[in-house]
Design an enzyme around this catalytic site. Structure first.
Site, short mmCIF file in Angstrom:
data_model
loop_
_atom_site.label_atom_id
_atom_site.label_comp_id
_atom_site.label_asym_id
_atom_site.label_seq_id
_atom_site.Cartn_x
_atom_site.Cartn_y
_atom_site.Cartn_z
N ALA A 177 -11.24 -0.29 5.14
CA ALA A 177 -10.79 -1.58 4.61
C ALA A 177 -9.76 -2.15 5.55
O ALA A 177 -9.02 -1.42 6.21
CB ALA A 177 -10.22 -1.40 3.21
N CYS A 178 -9.72 -3.49 5.63
CA CYS A 178 -8.64 -4.16 6.34
C CYS A 178 -7.75 -4.79 5.29
O CYS A 178 -7.67 -4.31 4.17
CB CYS A 178 -9.19 -5.18 7.33
SG CYS A 178 -10.16 -6.49 6.55
N ILE A 179 -7.10 -5.88 5.60
CA ILE A 179 -6.16 -6.47 4.65
C ILE A 179 -6.86 -6.97 3.39
O ILE A 179 -6.39 -6.77 2.28
CB ILE A 179 -5.39 -7.63 5.32
CG1 ILE A 179 -4.59 -7.10 6.51
CG2 ILE A 179 -4.46 -8.31 4.32
CD1 ILE A 179 -3.95 -8.18 7.35
#
Length: 544
Positions: free
Chosen positions: A485-487
């Site tokens: 996951a990123c932000i």
């Protein structure tokens, strides 16, 4: 069996969290032990050839490397405890543990300074004043002397922050700061408040700890016996770490003055004593020396008793198993194959063993044996921490006491096994397999559930169903190769994109958008994405 109390679960979890930070001590201790053996002034006097300058430089270097861990135990525990407790996002936990430790001691430094209590380090008797006012330097910060307790408490507090913050939902506008990024942010005010509490409360706590330490020291041989028995009785439940490591690393193990300096905990005191010309106080090693004796001689005596009482037709088979287990105990101090075997077949036999342990530890302490190891009470560590350190450890007592201990265990176990017809290896019914037993098998038989078992069974967060649905929408477990996951985006790599239900992810599973990059499916969930990643990784058993 009745459900264990919350206090027992906390004690076990607390003890298990010590395993990571203390895992560095055996290697560090070996380096320091070897270096100390060749740089000790008393040993050099007996063996002048050791005074060779090149040898001293090399051994001094080895000693220095080994000392790094022991000189920085508080910060190692601060990071190690929180990492040991955290079940997810351990990188965030480690960073937050270090940050929390720095916040704690910098805040204490500030409070001591503004209150006018900070000792002047330039004074001639600064060391004595620092000790008198319970102050020390930690990572270059002049602060209150919390010793390893400061690291342990930091680790626990940061873990509690980490546990809550990592799954905390924040407004979408602050999505960047959600999940693991939120943990160090919340750690700063949390540890500042802890430092404020320490500033006012710790002087009183320290008085209590010191009093308890003296009480343990004054308990004498009875305390040594009780420690030996209780420590063995806690072993099957996985609770012994919660007893061992506070004694080895904090004031609860005693406060010892060596060459004018005070050392808290048996490990620190022993390492300092090795460098001193003075004899080693046996009270430093009273919880360790006896372990060498019963590990290296007592348990092999019990193994021989089990062999001798086995059925004739099974002796050949059981003999090889018991010999391997006895050698393991003798060489490395790993006692599980033997201890859990007779705990499995006859818990009463394990109780007899616990009493013999207490007796062995008392006798070893009485004669003045003075050898200790951070962990692993077998021949290898005995040679390093006992024999190589010279006469000051009185290492010869191991062999003088070992033979009687071997005989005691052999006679007692032989008598008890025959008297109560215990089904030790080789005495099973004809249709039963000859085998030794491990801790998992023993705990299953006795109905003992450890905190680890409970965690695995009960770790069902609210987002669990959502995560399961997302796994199914991505073609199931077999179609998923990686999860990240990123932000704002949940990123799931799949093997066959045709199996991914894109419409379901958006329309039924609340994704704010969906896109893909190659075989990576990207679902937009804002700050919630990282929490979903953690849960899916946990379900699939994938690493971070």
């Amino acid at each position: 069996m009745k459900k264990r109390s919350g206090l027992v679960n906390v004690f076990e979890t607390f003890g298990r969290s010590f395993l990571l930070p203390v895992s560095v001590l055996p290697a560090a201790g070996i380096l320091k032990g070897i270096g100390s053996a060749f740089t000790n002034a008393s040993t050099i006097e007996m063996h002048p050839w050791m005074a060779n300058q090149t040898l001293q430089i090399i051994m001094g270097f080895i000693t220095m490397i080994g000392s790094v861990a022991f000189d920085n135990l508080p910060v190692i525990f601060a990071v190690g405890v929180v990492v040991g407790l955290a079940k997810q996002e351990k990188g965030s936990a480690a960073l937050s543990g270090l940050l929390g430790f720095l916040v704690l001691h910098n805040t204490l430094h500030y409070l001591l300074s503004v209150s006018g209590q900070l000792v002047d380090k330039s004074a001639k008797n600064a060391d004595q004043l620092m000790s008198l006012h319970m102050q020390t330097s930690v990572l270059g910060i002049q602060t209150m002397d919390l010793n390893v307790f400061g690291g342990i408490i930091t680790g626990i507090v940061v873990y509690l922050v980490h546990k809550k913050a990592i799954k905390m939902q924040v407004p979408q506008v602050f999505g960047f700061f959600s999940g693991p990024r939120l943990v160090p942010i919340l750690t700063i005010p949390a540890m500042a408040l802890v430092a404020l509490g320490f500033f006012f409360i710790w002087p009183y706590v320290q008085v209590g700890i010191t009093a308890l330490s003296f009480a343990i020291l004054k308990s004498g041989y009875f305390g040594t016996f009780a420690y030996g028995v209780i420590e063995r009785l806690l072993l099957p439940f996985g609770l012994h770490h919660g007893l061992n490591w506070p004694v080895r690393t904090t004031e609860l193990g005693g406060i010892f003055t060596i060459d004018g300096h005070q050392y808290a905990g048996t490990i620190n005191a022993y390492m300092a004593a090795l460098q001193s010309k003075l004899p080693i106080d046996p009270m430093i090693t009273r919880f360790s020396s006896g372990k060498f004796v019963y590990n290296m001689f007592g348990l092999p005596g019990a193994a021989l008793a089990m062999y001798m009482t086995a059925k004739p037709e099974k002796k050949k088979m059981v003999g090889s198993l018991l010999l391997a287990a006895a050698l393991t105990s003798f060489l490395t101090g790993i006692t599980e194959p033997l201890e859990f075997t007779f705990l499995f077949v006859a818990p009463a036999l394990y109780g007899v063993h616990a009493l013999l342990v207490g007796t062995t530890m008392v006798v070893t302490n009485m004669v003045g044996a003075a050898f200790l190891t951070p962990t692993g009470h077998g021949l290898i560590n005995f040679l390093i921490y006992g024999v190589l350190q010279g006469a000051k450890t009185h290492w010869w007592w191991l062999f003088i006491l070992g033979v009687p201990c071997f005989i005691m265990y052999f006679l007692v176990f032989s008598f008890v096994i025959k008297k109560f017809n215990f089904k030790t290896p080789g005495r099973e019914d004809d249709d039963e397999t000859v085998a030794l037993h491990g801790k998992d098998e023993v705990r299953a038989k006795l109905g003992v559930k450890t905190q680890k078992d409970r965690d695995q069974k009960n770790n069902m967060p609210p987002i669990h169903e959502h995560a399961l649905a997302l796994i199914a929408a991505h073609g199931g477990e077999g179609n998923i190769s990686a999860v990240d996951a990123c932000i704002t985006r949940l990123r799931i790599n799949v093997k066959d994109e045709d199996l991914v239900e894109k419409d379901r992810i958006v329309n039924q599973l609340n994704a704010m958008g969906f896109t893909k990059s190659g075989m990576q499916m990207q679902s937009i969930y804002g700050g919630y994405a990282n929490q979903l990643k953690i849960e899916i990784q946990s379900i699939l058993g994938l690493g971070e």
